[in-house]
Design a protein around this motif. Structure first.
Motif, PDB file in Angstrom:
ATOM      1  N   UNK A  95       0.813  -1.224   0.000  1.00 53.12           N
ATOM      2  CA  UNK A  95       0.000   0.000   0.000  1.00 53.12           C
ATOM      3  C   UNK A  95       0.847   1.274   0.000  1.00 53.12           C
ATOM      4  N   UNK A  96       2.143   1.117   0.266  1.00 53.95           N
ATOM      5  CA  UNK A  96       2.982   2.296   0.486  1.00 53.95           C
ATOM      6  C   UNK A  96       3.933   2.585  -0.664  1.00 53.95           C
ATOM      7  N   UNK A  97       3.842   1.822  -1.727  1.00 50.68           N
ATOM      8  CA  UNK A  97       4.735   2.049  -2.865  1.00 50.68           C
ATOM      9  C   UNK A  97       3.937   2.584  -4.046  1.00 50.68           C
ATOM     10  N   UNK A  98       4.572   3.506  -4.777  1.00 40.46           N
ATOM     11  CA  UNK A  98       3.900   4.111  -5.937  1.00 40.46           C
ATOM     12  C   UNK A  98       3.829   3.131  -7.101  1.00 40.46           C
ATOM     13  N   UNK A  99       4.800   2.194  -7.151  1.00 36.99           N
ATOM     14  CA  UNK A  99       4.829   1.249  -8.273  1.00 36.99           C
ATOM     15  C   UNK A  99       4.734  -0.185  -7.747  1.00 36.99           C
ATOM     16  N   UNK A 100       3.511  -0.658  -7.485  1.00 32.74           N
ATOM     17  CA  UNK A 100       3.387  -2.008  -6.905  1.00 32.74           C
ATOM     18  C   UNK A 100       3.897  -3.106  -7.825  1.00 32.74           C
ATOM     19  N   UNK A 119      -0.873 -11.788  -0.046  1.00 37.31           N
ATOM     20  CA  UNK A 119      -0.745 -10.488   0.632  1.00 37.31           C
ATOM     21  C   UNK A 119      -2.110  -9.877   0.907  1.00 37.31           C
ATOM     22  N   UNK A 120      -2.169  -9.188   2.051  1.00 38.74           N
ATOM     23  CA  UNK A 120      -3.415  -8.498   2.402  1.00 38.74           C
ATOM     24  C   UNK A 120      -3.166  -7.005   2.436  1.00 38.74           C
ATOM     25  N   UNK A 121      -4.230  -6.273   2.169  1.00 40.20           N
ATOM     26  CA  UNK A 121      -4.187  -4.816   2.316  1.00 40.20           C
ATOM     27  C   UNK A 121      -5.601  -4.294   2.556  1.00 40.20           C
ATOM     28  N   UNK A 122      -5.683  -3.024   2.883  1.00 40.58           N
ATOM     29  CA  UNK A 122      -6.987  -2.401   3.077  1.00 40.58           C
ATOM     30  C   UNK A 122      -7.819  -2.611   1.819  1.00 40.58           C
ATOM     31  N   UNK A 123      -9.051  -3.063   1.992  1.00 35.59           N
ATOM     32  CA  UNK A 123      -9.894  -3.290   0.819  1.00 35.59           C
ATOM     33  C   UNK A 123     -10.059  -1.980   0.044  1.00 35.59           C
ATOM     34  N   UNK A 124      -9.811  -1.997  -1.287  1.00 30.62           N
ATOM     35  CA  UNK A 124      -9.856  -0.756  -2.066  1.00 30.62           C
ATOM     36  C   UNK A 124     -11.173   0.023  -1.934  1.00 30.62           C
ATOM     37  N   UNK A 125     -12.260  -0.680  -1.671  1.00 35.48           N
ATOM     38  CA  UNK A 125     -13.552  -0.006  -1.528  1.00 35.48           C
ATOM     39  C   UNK A 125     -13.529   1.038  -0.413  1.00 35.48           C
ATOM     40  N   UNK A 126     -12.703   0.787   0.597  1.00 32.63           N
ATOM     41  CA  UNK A 126     -12.692   1.674   1.773  1.00 32.63           C
ATOM     42  C   UNK A 126     -12.171   3.065   1.471  1.00 32.63           C
ATOM     43  N   UNK A 127     -11.453   3.185   0.351  1.00 24.54           N
ATOM     44  CA  UNK A 127     -10.901   4.494  -0.023  1.00 24.54           C
ATOM     45  C   UNK A 127     -12.002   5.553  -0.119  1.00 24.54           C
ATOM     46  N   UNK A 164      -0.917   4.668  -0.987  1.00 19.70           N
ATOM     47  CA  UNK A 164      -1.376   4.749  -2.375  1.00 19.70           C
ATOM     48  C   UNK A 164      -2.637   3.932  -2.572  1.00 19.70           C
ATOM     49  N   UNK A 165      -3.568   4.486  -3.304  1.00 17.69           N
ATOM     50  CA  UNK A 165      -4.810   3.772  -3.593  1.00 17.69           C
ATOM     51  C   UNK A 165      -4.772   3.180  -4.989  1.00 17.69           C
ATOM     52  N   UNK A 166      -5.182   1.926  -5.086  1.00 18.94           N
ATOM     53  CA  UNK A 166      -5.407   1.263  -6.365  1.00 18.94           C
ATOM     54  C   UNK A 166      -6.803   0.665  -6.285  1.00 18.94           C
ATOM     55  N   UNK A 167      -7.562   0.711  -7.361  1.00 18.31           N
ATOM     56  CA  UNK A 167      -8.871   0.059  -7.344  1.00 18.31           C
ATOM     57  C   UNK A 167      -8.660  -1.456  -7.373  1.00 18.31           C
ATOM     58  N   UNK A 168      -9.739  -2.175  -7.145  1.00 15.28           N
ATOM     59  CA  UNK A 168      -9.643  -3.643  -7.182  1.00 15.28           C
ATOM     60  C   UNK A 168      -9.167  -4.098  -8.564  1.00 15.28           C
ATOM     61  N   UNK A 169      -9.693  -3.473  -9.610  1.00 14.07           N
ATOM     62  CA  UNK A 169      -9.269  -3.799 -10.975  1.00 14.07           C
ATOM     63  C   UNK A 169      -7.793  -3.506 -11.187  1.00 14.07           C
ATOM     64  N   UNK A 170      -7.322  -2.375 -10.645  1.00 13.09           N
ATOM     65  CA  UNK A 170      -5.891  -2.045 -10.758  1.00 13.09           C
ATOM     66  C   UNK A 170      -5.046  -3.158 -10.127  1.00 13.09           C
ATOM     67  N   UNK A 171      -5.478  -3.615  -8.954  1.00 15.04           N
ATOM     68  CA  UNK A 171      -4.700  -4.650  -8.243  1.00 15.04           C
ATOM     69  C   UNK A 171      -4.644  -5.934  -9.069  1.00 15.04           C
ATOM     70  N   UNK A 172      -5.777  -6.319  -9.639  1.00 12.29           N
ATOM     71  CA  UNK A 172      -5.802  -7.544 -10.453  1.00 12.29           C
ATOM     72  C   UNK A 172      -4.869  -7.381 -11.653  1.00 12.29           C
ATOM     73  N   UNK A 173      -4.948  -6.233 -12.309  1.00  8.83           N
ATOM     74  CA  UNK A 173      -4.074  -6.001 -13.482  1.00  8.83           C
ATOM     75  C   UNK A 173      -2.599  -6.000 -13.080  1.00  8.83           C
ATOM     76  N   UNK A 174      -2.278  -5.410 -11.927  1.00  8.51           N
ATOM     77  CA  UNK A 174      -0.880  -5.394 -11.460  1.00  8.51           C
ATOM     78  C   UNK A 174      -0.359  -6.817 -11.258  1.00  8.51           C
ATOM     79  N   UNK A 175      -1.205  -7.641 -10.649  1.00  9.87           N
ATOM     80  CA  UNK A 175      -0.816  -9.031 -10.353  1.00  9.87           C
ATOM     81  C   UNK A 175      -0.561  -9.793 -11.653  1.00  9.87           C
TER      82      UNK A 175
END
Ligand SMILES: C[S@@+](CC[C@H](N)C(=O)[O-])C[C@H]1O[C@@H](n2cnc3c(N)ncnc32)[C@H](O)[C@@H]1O
Length: 220
Positions: A95-100, A119-127, A164-175
């Motif tokens: 959650x703390x890096x600009x380039x996951x 890995x776990x992080x704050x659920x993106x919806x909470x943003x 840093x906030x990423x949407x759920x879709x962003x996280x899936x695409x990053x992975x």
């Protein structure tokens, strides 16, 4: 423990069956005081706890445990390719890096074929909601799609905390772009036994919206 809901690895077995952890080489990313590594060592695994913060690792050292502590950036892991069977992170580093993707690619590199990164992080919806445990935390107050980081500054204007906030879709695409397969996305429900409040997490909110997202990724 994967998050404030209280889901733990004994119950979840996201790293695989508990009895198979023995002897496994496991990297904990953003380990903080190394709670996960300590539990893994108690299961007979061979963990390495990594954190950017020397101070956090001093806490880990004080609490104790027989495993290496490594002070390094998760985006530049000081390990050879294929050094670990598994990797894990509870709310650490990502959650703390600009380039996951940098971190994800590094974790993939140091895993052996078939290795898993959970890995776990704050659920993106909470943003989109204020970080409040009470009723004031239940109304959308900003855009879920706004990726502007949350920054706290000291009196001199230096950033002392950045998330840093990423949407759920962003996280899936990053992975997927980092070469992992997404095997599961776990959204722990708030259990009846958990009556505690922690920051913006509470039974009130936890019963209505997810607080934690846990990504289970595998490399070929
Ligand atoms: C919210 S804490 C989580 C600590 C621990 N995993 C836990 O469950 O209590 C986040 C941790 O990530 C570490 N961290 C942040 N950015 C990092 C980076 N780029 N590389 C390694 N660790 C990082 C912080 O120093 C901090 O210890």
């Amino acid at each position: 423990m994967w998050g404030p809901e209280g889901l733990d690895e004994v119950e979840a077995e996201l790293l695989g069956p508990q009895e198979e952890l023995k002897g496994k080489e496991i990297l904990e990313i953003g380990a903080g005081a190394a709670q996960c590594a300590r539990w893994l060592a108690a299961q007979g695994a061979r963990p390495v706890a990594l954190d950017l913060s020397h101070r956090q690792l001093q806490h880990a050292l004080r609490i104790g445990g027989v495993f290496p502590l490594v002070c390094a950036d998760a985006g530049a892991l000081p390990f050879a390719d294929g050094s670990f069977d598994l990797a894990c992170s509870a709310y650490g580093a990502l959650p703390f890096v600009a380039d996951p993707r940098l971190v994800l690619r590094e974790v993939r590199r140091v895993l052996r074929p078939g290795g898993r990164f959970v890995f776990s992080l704050t659920h993106p919806l909470r943003w989109a909601f204020p970080d409040e445990p009470g009723p004031e935390g239940l109304s959308v107050s900003s855009s879920y799609f706004d990726r502007t980081p949350y920054v706290e500054q000291d009196e001199q204007g230096h950033a002392v905390y950045v998330e840093h906030h990423r949407t759920l879709g962003d996280r899936v695409r990053d992975i997927v772009a980092s070469g992992f397969r997404l095997v599961d996305l776990v959204e722990p429900e708030w259990p009846a036994w958990n009556t505690s409040e922690w920051g913006g997490w509470s039974p009130l909110r936890g019963n209505l919206v997810p607080g934690t997202a846990i990504f289970v990724c595998e490399r070929d």
